[in-house]
Write a protein that holds these residues in place. Structure first.
Motif, short mmCIF file in Angstrom:
data_model
loop_
_atom_site.label_atom_id
_atom_site.label_comp_id
_atom_site.label_asym_id
_atom_site.label_seq_id
_atom_site.Cartn_x
_atom_site.Cartn_y
_atom_site.Cartn_z
N LEU A 65 -64.82 33.00 -38.00
CA LEU A 65 -63.65 32.19 -37.71
C LEU A 65 -62.68 33.11 -37.00
CD1 LEU A 65 -61.95 29.62 -38.01
CD2 LEU A 65 -61.29 30.42 -40.28
N GLN A 66 -62.48 32.85 -35.72
CA GLN A 66 -61.67 33.74 -34.87
C GLN A 66 -62.12 35.20 -35.01
OE1 GLN A 66 -57.45 33.07 -35.25
NE2 GLN A 66 -57.58 31.32 -33.88
N ASP A 67 -63.40 35.42 -34.85
CA ASP A 67 -64.03 36.75 -34.88
C ASP A 67 -63.91 37.47 -36.22
OD1 ASP A 67 -64.94 36.56 -32.23
OD2 ASP A 67 -62.99 37.21 -31.48
N LYS A 68 -63.61 36.75 -37.27
CA LYS A 68 -63.54 37.32 -38.62
C LYS A 68 -64.64 36.70 -39.47
CE LYS A 68 -59.68 39.43 -37.63
NZ LYS A 68 -59.67 40.81 -37.28
N SER A 69 -65.13 37.45 -40.44
CA SER A 69 -66.20 36.95 -41.32
C SER A 69 -65.71 35.78 -42.16
CB SER A 69 -66.69 38.05 -42.26
OG SER A 69 -67.35 39.05 -41.54
N PHE A 70 -66.56 34.77 -42.22
CA PHE A 70 -66.26 33.55 -42.98
C PHE A 70 -67.55 33.18 -43.70
CE2 PHE A 70 -65.48 29.01 -43.57
CZ PHE A 70 -64.16 29.02 -43.99
N LEU A 71 -67.58 33.33 -45.01
CA LEU A 71 -68.81 33.12 -45.78
C LEU A 71 -68.64 31.94 -46.72
CD1 LEU A 71 -68.18 36.51 -45.70
CD2 LEU A 71 -70.63 36.27 -45.95
N ILE A 72 -69.65 31.07 -46.71
CA ILE A 72 -69.62 29.87 -47.53
C ILE A 72 -70.81 29.91 -48.49
CG2 ILE A 72 -69.66 27.35 -47.55
CD1 ILE A 72 -68.77 27.50 -44.56
N TYR A 73 -70.50 29.91 -49.77
CA TYR A 73 -71.53 29.85 -50.81
C TYR A 73 -71.55 28.43 -51.36
CZ TYR A 73 -71.61 34.99 -51.17
OH TYR A 73 -71.74 36.33 -50.92
N ILE A 74 -72.73 27.82 -51.38
CA ILE A 74 -72.89 26.49 -51.95
C ILE A 74 -73.74 26.63 -53.22
CG2 ILE A 74 -73.73 24.14 -51.59
CD1 ILE A 74 -71.47 24.83 -49.67
N PHE A 75 -73.11 26.42 -54.35
CA PHE A 75 -73.80 26.50 -55.64
C PHE A 75 -74.21 25.09 -56.08
CE2 PHE A 75 -71.15 30.25 -55.38
CZ PHE A 75 -72.00 31.25 -55.82
N ASP A 76 -75.07 25.02 -57.06
CA ASP A 76 -75.52 23.70 -57.52
C ASP A 76 -74.58 23.08 -58.56
OD1 ASP A 76 -76.14 25.27 -59.69
OD2 ASP A 76 -78.27 24.81 -59.70
N SER A 77 -73.55 23.83 -58.97
CA SER A 77 -72.58 23.28 -59.92
C SER A 77 -71.29 24.10 -59.85
CB SER A 77 -73.14 23.31 -61.34
OG SER A 77 -73.24 24.65 -61.80
N GLU A 78 -70.24 23.52 -60.39
CA GLU A 78 -68.96 24.21 -60.47
C GLU A 78 -69.07 25.42 -61.40
OE1 GLU A 78 -64.26 23.14 -61.31
OE2 GLU A 78 -65.76 21.55 -61.25
N GLU A 79 -69.81 25.26 -62.48
CA GLU A 79 -69.99 26.35 -63.43
C GLU A 79 -70.68 27.54 -62.77
OE1 GLU A 79 -72.68 27.15 -67.36
OE2 GLU A 79 -71.65 25.22 -67.26
N ASN A 80 -71.70 27.29 -61.97
CA ASN A 80 -72.40 28.38 -61.28
C ASN A 80 -71.52 29.02 -60.21
OD1 ASN A 80 -74.74 28.43 -62.79
ND2 ASN A 80 -75.73 26.86 -61.56
N ARG A 81 -70.64 28.22 -59.60
CA ARG A 81 -69.68 28.80 -58.65
C ARG A 81 -68.75 29.77 -59.36
NH1 ARG A 81 -64.42 28.00 -58.98
NH2 ARG A 81 -64.64 25.77 -59.16
N LYS A 82 -68.28 29.40 -60.54
CA LYS A 82 -67.41 30.28 -61.32
C LYS A 82 -68.13 31.56 -61.69
CE LYS A 82 -64.55 26.59 -63.20
NZ LYS A 82 -64.19 25.80 -64.39
N LYS A 83 -69.39 31.45 -62.07
CA LYS A 83 -70.21 32.63 -62.38
C LYS A 83 -70.39 33.49 -61.13
CE LYS A 83 -72.86 30.58 -66.16
NZ LYS A 83 -74.20 30.10 -66.58
N GLY A 84 -70.53 32.85 -59.98
CA GLY A 84 -70.67 33.58 -58.71
C GLY A 84 -69.43 34.41 -58.41
N LEU A 85 -68.25 33.83 -58.62
CA LEU A 85 -67.01 34.57 -58.38
C LEU A 85 -66.88 35.73 -59.36
CD1 LEU A 85 -64.46 34.97 -56.77
CD2 LEU A 85 -63.33 33.31 -58.27
N LYS A 86 -67.26 35.51 -60.61
CA LYS A 86 -67.23 36.61 -61.60
C LYS A 86 -68.20 37.71 -61.18
CE LYS A 86 -65.66 34.07 -65.62
NZ LYS A 86 -65.97 33.56 -66.96
N ASP A 87 -69.33 37.32 -60.65
CA ASP A 87 -70.33 38.27 -60.15
C ASP A 87 -69.71 39.12 -59.03
OD1 ASP A 87 -72.72 39.59 -59.75
OD2 ASP A 87 -73.76 37.86 -58.87
N PHE A 88 -69.01 38.48 -58.10
CA PHE A 88 -68.35 39.20 -57.01
C PHE A 88 -67.30 40.17 -57.56
CE2 PHE A 88 -64.82 39.63 -54.00
CZ PHE A 88 -65.49 40.20 -52.93
N GLN A 89 -66.50 39.70 -58.49
CA GLN A 89 -65.46 40.54 -59.07
C GLN A 89 -66.06 41.75 -59.78
OE1 GLN A 89 -63.59 37.42 -61.31
NE2 GLN A 89 -62.12 36.96 -59.68
N LYS A 90 -67.18 41.55 -60.46
CA LYS A 90 -67.85 42.65 -61.15
C LYS A 90 -68.42 43.65 -60.13
CE LYS A 90 -71.35 43.70 -64.58
NZ LYS A 90 -72.41 43.19 -65.44
#
Length: 138
Positions: A65-90
């Motif tokens: 997006l305007q030459d900057k990284s733009f990453l989209i993660y599509i999880f199968d549930s809201e709960e798994n998305r929350k776990k994904g963000l915790k994974d990133f933070q860890k």
């Protein structure tokens, strides 16, 4: 008694369909971005970028997006998305990483890696995109 079972099965099927319909798709995200005049371009990024890591078992869809990284993660549930963000933070808790924004809606996690100064019009467009996706997922 048989009617009760049929009605129960019918209700369960309808409930399952409603849960499935609530998930946001990659196409929903792209269309919502385009509606905000935010044109993203699909790209391939090297796997050594911390923002490109698997999160909770999911690889991101890579865009710019305007030459900057733009990453989209599509999880199968809201709960798994929350776990994904915790994974990133860890994964990044002991790192000094570049400036980025995190956007969350339902089963979708988005990282916009702007590195230095964020363009206010892009930030506003991204917030509006998230608001539109929230309404879509209702």
């Amino acid at each position: 008694m048989r009617r009760v079972y049929i009605i129960l099965i019918f209700v369960l099927v309808l409930t399952a369909c409603q849960v499935q319909a609530a998930n946001i798709t990659l196409n929903d995200v792209i269309v919502s971005l385009e509606n905000q005049h935010l044109d993203v371009e699909e790209t391939r990024k090297s796997t050594d970028n911390i923002f490109n890591n698997k999160l909770n078992g999911i690889k991101p869809n890579n865009y710019t997006l305007q030459d900057k990284s733009f990453l989209i993660y599509i999880f199968d549930s809201e709960e798994n998305r929350k776990k994904g963000l915790k994974d990133f933070q860890k994964q990044t808790e002991s790192m000094n990483i570049v400036s980025h924004s995190v956007y969350e809606v339902k089963n979708v996690l988005i990282f916009y890696v702007y590195e230095k100064d964020i363009d206010n019009s892009i930030e506003e467009g991204l917030k509006q995109t998230i608001n539109n996706l929230e309404r879509l997922a209702l």
